[in-house]
Design an enzyme around this catalytic site. Structure first.
Site, PDB file in Angstrom:
ATOM      1  N   ASP A  45       0.847  -1.293  -0.044  1.00 44.41           N
ATOM      2  CA  ASP A  45       0.113  -0.010  -0.077  1.00 44.41           C
ATOM      3  C   ASP A  45       1.005   1.335   0.059  1.00 44.41           C
ATOM      4  OD1 ASP A  45      -2.447   1.698   0.740  1.00 44.41           O
ATOM      5  OD2 ASP A  45      -1.172   1.965   2.676  1.00 44.41           O
ATOM      6  N   ASP A  47      -0.064   5.189   0.987  1.00 43.00           N
ATOM      7  CA  ASP A  47      -0.483   6.227   1.842  1.00 43.00           C
ATOM      8  C   ASP A  47      -0.155   5.532   3.492  1.00 43.00           C
ATOM      9  OD1 ASP A  47      -0.893   8.373   0.444  1.00 43.00           O
ATOM     10  OD2 ASP A  47      -3.048   7.603   0.211  1.00 43.00           O
TER      11      ASP A  47
HETATM   12  P1  TMP Z   1      -4.471   3.883   0.697  1.00 37.47           P
HETATM   13  O1  TMP Z   1      -4.102   3.635   1.929  1.00 37.47           O
HETATM   14  O2  TMP Z   1      -4.950   2.552  -0.332  1.00 37.47           O
HETATM   15  O3  TMP Z   1      -3.484   4.666   0.216  1.00 37.47           O
HETATM   16  O4  TMP Z   1      -5.830   4.778   0.791  1.00 37.47           O
HETATM   17  C1  TMP Z   1      -6.019   5.931   0.781  1.00 37.47           C
HETATM   18  C2  TMP Z   1      -6.197   6.922   1.713  1.00 37.47           C
HETATM   19  O5  TMP Z   1      -6.685   8.114   1.475  1.00 37.47           O
HETATM   20  C3  TMP Z   1      -7.306   6.169   2.553  1.00 37.47           C
HETATM   21  O6  TMP Z   1      -6.943   6.117   4.081  1.00 37.47           O
HETATM   22  C4  TMP Z   1      -8.287   7.224   2.637  1.00 37.47           C
HETATM   23  C5  TMP Z   1      -7.860   8.575   2.277  1.00 37.47           C
HETATM   24  N1  TMP Z   1      -8.578   9.695   1.646  1.00 37.47           N
HETATM   25  C6  TMP Z   1      -8.127  10.937   2.037  1.00 37.47           C
HETATM   26  O7  TMP Z   1      -7.351  11.152   3.064  1.00 37.47           O
HETATM   27  N2  TMP Z   1      -8.947  12.060   1.479  1.00 37.47           N
HETATM   28  C7  TMP Z   1      -9.688  11.722   0.587  1.00 37.47           C
HETATM   29  O8  TMP Z   1     -10.334  12.614   0.153  1.00 37.47           O
HETATM   30  C8  TMP Z   1     -10.152  10.406   0.299  1.00 37.47           C
HETATM   31  C9  TMP Z   1     -11.178  10.063  -0.781  1.00 37.47           C
HETATM   32  C10 TMP Z   1      -9.409   9.508   0.657  1.00 37.47           C
END
Ligand code: TMP
Length: 294
Positions: A45, A47
């Site tokens: 992953d 973020d």
């Molecule tokens: P990931 O862990 O797969 O990279 O997921 C993306 C992360 O982004 C998840 O924790 C939700 C977050 N997110 C935001 O911070 N702001 C937003 O506007 C959206 C749609 C998601």
């Protein structure tokens, strides 16, 4: 503490690292070390897994907040994404809700965000600037991690519900993006001939549909079927679905980053991940594992 996992990978013995079942981890590690570079694949992953959650006591940007916090974005976008995040992020990490309960809420969140983004006159050049000025940071040791995998031609799938273009730009600016062994599956923008963002390409990916996305119906996993050993790393229980299409995997280690709400979530993470890394902004444990395996 005298198991070989702790001598081969001393980072596993750190006080903020929990190993659920040392016998399982030891057996998996032995298999992976025997097969070395020939059979390894990695799924990560992005973020707050490859990127930092905090630095110097301040929260780091996710790919979404690179945009949401940027002075280059319209005020209405910044205000509205903050408002949406305050509503939906607690739901994403709520240990009392099931994944089935969370999914419709995630679709709602992402759809609202994407609709708004298309109105913001984004360009490729602006993305480069916003990433440079942001608080998005790769974890300490991330470049070493990428280099180790690239040197040994280990496929690395970056599977994210974040913004693909921002992931790529962050990696390019802070480490090296290696197209030979790195594949990003995420929400990518569509641009017109003048490099203006005009929408999104492909299906929407949110935190909890990583198990049913396009990569699983494509040829990515069939092309690496011989790679039966998997390191999977994530910071959310939704990340566990990232390996769903890797149906030939015989041996895996699931590594979870528990970045916050440790008391509330530790039990759940211990039930679901083989190794849990608590409030740690480095990739030391992963680098230790990869060093031992390769
Ligand atoms: P990931 O862990 O797969 O990279 O997921 C993306 C992360 O982004 C998840 O924790 C939700 C977050 N997110 C935001 O911070 N702001 C937003 O506007 C959206 C749609 C998601």
């Amino acid at each position: 503490m005298n198991r070989i996992i702790f001598t081969q990978v001393p980072e596993l013995g750190r006080s903020n690292v929990r190993v659920k079942d040392p016998v399982h981890v030891e057996n998996a590690l032995k298999t992976m070390m025997k097969d070395a570079q020939h059979k390894l694949q990695v799924i990560a992953d992005f973020d707050w897994t490859l990127s930092k959650c905090t630095e110097d006591g301040k929260t780091c940007s996710t790919t979404h907040s690179v945009l949401g916090e940027s002075k280059h974005m319209p005020e209405y976008y910044r205000t509205e994404t903050r408002r949406l995040k305050d509503i939906y992020m607690p739901i994403e990490f709520d240990p009392t809700k099931t994944v089935e309960e969370k999914i419709p809420k995630m679709i709602e969140w992402y759809s609202k965000n994407h609709e708004l983004l298309v109105t913001c006159h984004l360009t490729k050049q602006l993305i480069t600037t916003m990433v440079r000025e942001s608080r998005a940071r790769l974890r300490d040791g991330c470049k070493e991690f990428f280099d180790q995998l690239h040197n040994m031609e280990i496929p690395l799938l970056l599977f994210s519900a974040g913004m693909g273009d921002i992931i790529k730009e962050t990696i390019q600016q802070q480490a090296t993006f290696y197209p030979e062994n790195m594949k990003i599956v995420a929400n990518f923008f569509k641009f017109d001939d003048t490099d203006k963002m005009v929408g999104f390409s492909g299906d929407l990916i949110h935190t909890f549909n990583k198990n049913e996305n396009s990569v699983h119906s494509g040829d990515y996993f069939s092309n690496i079927r011989h790679r039966e050993n998997l390191l999977l790393m994530g910071d959310s229980l939704g990340d566990l679905g990232m390996a769903k299409g890797a149906d030939n995997v015989q041996c895996s280690l699931k590594i979870g980053f528990l970045n916050f709400q440790v008391d509330k979530n530790l039990d759940l993470y211990m039930q679901n991940f083989d190794i849990v890394i608590i409030e740690d902004e480095s990739l030391d444990v992963l680098n230790g594992l990869v060093r031992a395996i390769l």
